[in-house]
Motif scaffolding. Sequence first.
Motif, PDB file in Angstrom:
ATOM      1  N   LEU A  56       0.826  -1.203   0.000  1.00 43.74           N
ATOM      2  CA  LEU A  56       0.000   0.000   0.000  1.00 43.74           C
ATOM      3  C   LEU A  56       0.864   1.258   0.000  1.00 43.74           C
ATOM      4  CD1 LEU A  56      -2.851  -0.969   2.495  1.00 43.74           C
ATOM      5  CD2 LEU A  56      -3.031  -0.711   0.013  1.00 43.74           C
ATOM      6  N   ALA A  57       1.944   1.246   0.755  1.00 44.64           N
ATOM      7  CA  ALA A  57       2.847   2.400   0.762  1.00 44.64           C
ATOM      8  C   ALA A  57       3.451   2.629  -0.620  1.00 44.64           C
ATOM      9  CB  ALA A  57       3.948   2.197   1.801  1.00 44.64           C
ATOM     10  N   THR A 171      -6.317  13.034 -11.915  1.00 44.33           N
ATOM     11  CA  THR A 171      -6.867  14.193 -11.222  1.00 44.33           C
ATOM     12  C   THR A 171      -8.176  13.778 -10.582  1.00 44.33           C
ATOM     13  OG1 THR A 171      -8.040  14.925 -13.214  1.00 44.33           O
ATOM     14  CG2 THR A 171      -5.833  15.822 -12.841  1.00 44.33           C
ATOM     15  N   GLY A 172      -8.527  14.446  -9.513  1.00 41.26           N
ATOM     16  CA  GLY A 172      -9.778  14.115  -8.853  1.00 41.26           C
ATOM     17  C   GLY A 172      -9.975  14.913  -7.589  1.00 41.26           C
ATOM     18  N   PRO A 173     -11.141  14.774  -6.969  1.00 44.94           N
ATOM     19  CA  PRO A 173     -11.433  15.520  -5.750  1.00 44.94           C
ATOM     20  C   PRO A 173     -10.548  15.057  -4.595  1.00 44.94           C
ATOM     21  CG  PRO A 173     -13.128  13.886  -6.153  1.00 44.94           C
ATOM     22  CD  PRO A 173     -12.249  13.890  -7.358  1.00 44.94           C
ATOM     23  N   VAL A 174     -10.254  15.976  -3.715  1.00 42.04           N
ATOM     24  CA  VAL A 174      -9.456  15.664  -2.532  1.00 42.04           C
ATOM     25  C   VAL A 174     -10.406  15.363  -1.380  1.00 42.04           C
ATOM     26  CG1 VAL A 174      -7.742  16.515  -0.893  1.00 42.04           C
ATOM     27  CG2 VAL A 174      -7.583  17.145  -3.315  1.00 42.04           C
ATOM     28  N   ILE A 175     -10.317  14.177  -0.824  1.00 46.66           N
ATOM     29  CA  ILE A 175     -11.150  13.799   0.313  1.00 46.66           C
ATOM     30  C   ILE A 175     -10.263  13.206   1.397  1.00 46.66           C
ATOM     31  CG2 ILE A 175     -13.163  13.377  -1.149  1.00 46.66           C
ATOM     32  CD1 ILE A 175     -12.680  10.382  -0.737  1.00 46.66           C
ATOM     33  N   GLU A 176     -10.797  13.165   2.599  1.00 45.97           N
ATOM     34  CA  GLU A 176     -10.022  12.682   3.729  1.00 45.97           C
ATOM     35  C   GLU A 176     -10.023  11.159   3.795  1.00 45.97           C
ATOM     36  OE1 GLU A 176     -11.263  14.384   7.379  1.00 45.97           O
ATOM     37  OE2 GLU A 176     -10.665  16.436   6.832  1.00 45.97           O
ATOM     38  N   GLY A 177      -8.953  10.641   4.329  1.00 45.37           N
ATOM     39  CA  GLY A 177      -8.850   9.209   4.603  1.00 45.37           C
ATOM     40  C   GLY A 177      -8.039   9.008   5.862  1.00 45.37           C
ATOM     41  N   THR A 178      -7.912   7.778   6.274  1.00 40.28           N
ATOM     42  CA  THR A 178      -7.048   7.472   7.408  1.00 40.28           C
ATOM     43  C   THR A 178      -5.605   7.376   6.921  1.00 40.28           C
ATOM     44  OG1 THR A 178      -7.319   5.088   7.102  1.00 40.28           O
ATOM     45  CG2 THR A 178      -8.901   6.198   8.551  1.00 40.28           C
ATOM     46  N   PRO A 179      -4.634   7.557   7.803  1.00 46.06           N
ATOM     47  CA  PRO A 179      -3.235   7.423   7.373  1.00 46.06           C
ATOM     48  C   PRO A 179      -2.956   6.023   6.829  1.00 46.06           C
ATOM     49  CG  PRO A 179      -3.378   8.446   9.545  1.00 46.06           C
ATOM     50  CD  PRO A 179      -4.751   7.941   9.219  1.00 46.06           C
ATOM     51  N   LEU A 180      -1.957   5.941   5.962  1.00 47.78           N
ATOM     52  CA  LEU A 180      -1.516   4.622   5.504  1.00 47.78           C
ATOM     53  C   LEU A 180      -1.197   3.757   6.714  1.00 47.78           C
ATOM     54  CD1 LEU A 180       0.887   5.462   2.556  1.00 47.78           C
ATOM     55  CD2 LEU A 180      -1.234   4.169   2.389  1.00 47.78           C
ATOM     56  N   PRO A 181      -1.666   2.522   6.740  1.00 42.35           N
ATOM     57  CA  PRO A 181      -1.459   1.707   7.935  1.00 42.35           C
ATOM     58  C   PRO A 181      -0.029   1.212   8.058  1.00 42.35           C
ATOM     59  CG  PRO A 181      -2.509   0.396   6.235  1.00 42.35           C
ATOM     60  CD  PRO A 181      -2.444   1.811   5.705  1.00 42.35           C
ATOM     61  N   ALA A 182       0.492   1.256   9.263  1.00 45.36           N
ATOM     62  CA  ALA A 182       1.723   0.544   9.593  1.00 45.36           C
ATOM     63  C   ALA A 182       1.323  -0.840  10.082  1.00 45.36           C
ATOM     64  CB  ALA A 182       2.502   1.294  10.672  1.00 45.36           C
ATOM     65  N   TYR A 183       2.276  -1.758  10.035  1.00 45.47           N
ATOM     66  CA  TYR A 183       1.942  -3.125  10.444  1.00 45.47           C
ATOM     67  C   TYR A 183       1.390  -3.170  11.866  1.00 45.47           C
ATOM     68  CZ  TYR A 183       2.334  -7.972  11.841  1.00 45.47           C
ATOM     69  OH  TYR A 183       2.046  -9.223  12.334  1.00 45.47           O
ATOM     70  N   ALA A 184       1.971  -2.379  12.761  1.00 43.42           N
ATOM     71  CA  ALA A 184       1.533  -2.383  14.159  1.00 43.42           C
ATOM     72  C   ALA A 184       0.093  -1.902  14.312  1.00 43.42           C
ATOM     73  CB  ALA A 184       2.476  -1.533  15.005  1.00 43.42           C
ATOM     74  N   VAL A 197       9.381  -8.415   1.906  1.00 38.77           N
ATOM     75  CA  VAL A 197       8.189  -7.634   1.576  1.00 38.77           C
ATOM     76  C   VAL A 197       8.538  -6.613   0.515  1.00 38.77           C
ATOM     77  CG1 VAL A 197       7.138  -7.922   3.840  1.00 38.77           C
ATOM     78  CG2 VAL A 197       8.623  -5.964   3.426  1.00 38.77           C
ATOM     79  N   GLY A 198       7.523  -6.117  -0.154  1.00 42.22           N
ATOM     80  CA  GLY A 198       7.738  -5.117  -1.191  1.00 42.22           C
ATOM     81  C   GLY A 198       6.422  -4.724  -1.808  1.00 42.22           C
ATOM     82  N   GLY A 199       6.480  -3.991  -2.903  1.00 44.44           N
ATOM     83  CA  GLY A 199       5.300  -3.555  -3.628  1.00 44.44           C
ATOM     84  C   GLY A 199       5.530  -3.677  -5.116  1.00 44.44           C
ATOM     85  N   GLU A 200       4.829  -2.845  -5.880  1.00 47.40           N
ATOM     86  CA  GLU A 200       4.896  -2.958  -7.333  1.00 47.40           C
ATOM     87  C   GLU A 200       6.314  -2.732  -7.857  1.00 47.40           C
ATOM     88  OE1 GLU A 200       2.686  -1.252 -11.351  1.00 47.40           O
ATOM     89  OE2 GLU A 200       2.476  -0.159  -9.464  1.00 47.40           O
ATOM     90  N   ARG A 201       6.995  -1.734  -7.338  1.00 50.75           N
ATOM     91  CA  ARG A 201       8.334  -1.444  -7.869  1.00 50.75           C
ATOM     92  C   ARG A 201       9.303  -2.598  -7.611  1.00 50.75           C
ATOM     93  NH1 ARG A 201       8.811   4.636  -5.530  1.00 50.75           N
ATOM     94  NH2 ARG A 201       7.820   3.548  -3.776  1.00 50.75           N
ATOM     95  N   THR A 202       9.233  -3.194  -6.422  1.00 46.99           N
ATOM     96  CA  THR A 202      10.077  -4.356  -6.137  1.00 46.99           C
ATOM     97  C   THR A 202       9.686  -5.529  -7.028  1.00 46.99           C
ATOM     98  OG1 THR A 202      10.312  -3.647  -3.841  1.00 46.99           O
ATOM     99  CG2 THR A 202      10.844  -5.941  -4.344  1.00 46.99           C
TER     100      THR A 202
END
Length: 438
Positions: A56-57, A171-184, A197-202
């Motif tokens: 997700l990060a 582009t799109g509207p700016v809306i609020e969300g929760t922070p990106l989750p940490a594992y803890a 672990v990794g994401g798309e770039r890895t």
Amino acid sequence: MQVAIALFTRDLRVHDNPMLAAAASSAVVPLFVLDPGIIERVPLAPNRLRFLTAALADLDAELRSLGAPLVVRRGPVAAEVARVIAETGASTVHIAADVSGYSRIRERELRARARELGCELVVHPASITVVDPAELRPATGRTHFAVFTPYFRRWLETPLRPEAARPRRLTGPVIEGTPLPAYADLCTEPTSPELSVGGERTGRKLLREWLSGPVASYHTDSDNLAGATSGLSPYLHFGCLSPGEVVRRTDLATPGGEAFARQLAWRDFHHQILAAKPELAHTDFRPRPTPPRADPHAFAAWRDGRTGYPVIDAAMRQLRAQGWIPGRARLLAASFLTKSLGVDWRLGADHFLTWLVDGDIANNQMNWQWAAGTGTDTRPNRVLNPLRQAERFDPDGDYVRRWIPELAHLPGARIHKPWRATPPVPGYPPPLVEFNGM
């Protein structure tokens, strides 16, 4: 301009993502919903939760570079998506098609809530799989193939969907969300100490390295327990890589490339079966020849890598250490538990799902049923002898030596029969059952 919601699920990528490409023609809200029904389910899956936070990060970083950060919400998916529809006036919600029982319920709820708000749900096939599970049908008219070989022939002949373009700008509207989750934030359980672990770039980096050379020998090396593997399965499970793109970039005219693609076809095959029969996540595809037996002692010995058979114990210890084991090792461990110890495949499947970073309901459950003789194996009574398998796929004992250090002093193939050692190896258990060749 109309607003579209790009709802990420198991497609955490910006390359070759059909739902994101479709949503990008509108003002787009990239959205991921942390569903407590998944995060808090039992058994917990700490390794996958840690991988999820990394993916997700990485996805957020990629989306920010395109102009639209990932919006994270937490709660029941349909309810949270409905809130975003109401906040943005979105006219469409885009989502990748999936096959599990959970994903089907999610799709029905999403469609109903979206309809109430005058919004359309658009489901995009062949995003999580190479081929849409509904696209291939046997001549018998059944909803799915029951044998892999004819499925694979049809799979090879099926044209792939066109590659979805990576958006140049969002582009799109700016809306609020929760922070990106940490594992803890999601789990307090320890993860495997050697977890990758990794994401798309890895994932894309690993894919380039794999296709640049090692895949060429996959047809001869894939069952070698100590050999190199692609390491791509977690990235495919979370959709950090597009399975369609992986196949398009693989040279199927080479023996190694075709053998690698065959594994992706097995993945699609299992998804098709689960799409047709979601209950197979928990029930038998075909009746078991003999009923399973309750043996907590045997199951605990298997789970903890204390069966007395080094090749089995090495696999189970690697699972706990890395959250991953080679396909051949998975098959051997599953066959040993179900066929040799007689334990219900569901117990083993749950243990694998607890620890596997690439744990996938379709592949995990159907592979376990294949090993147990309740699945699609055309020879359901076959029993894999761990000694013969070790001789074939770990002939010098390198795999066992890596994961069972108390046996590392035994030379060569002698490591597979520690009960013959003189003096006996202190602390290593005797075999739970007997096999020919002991």
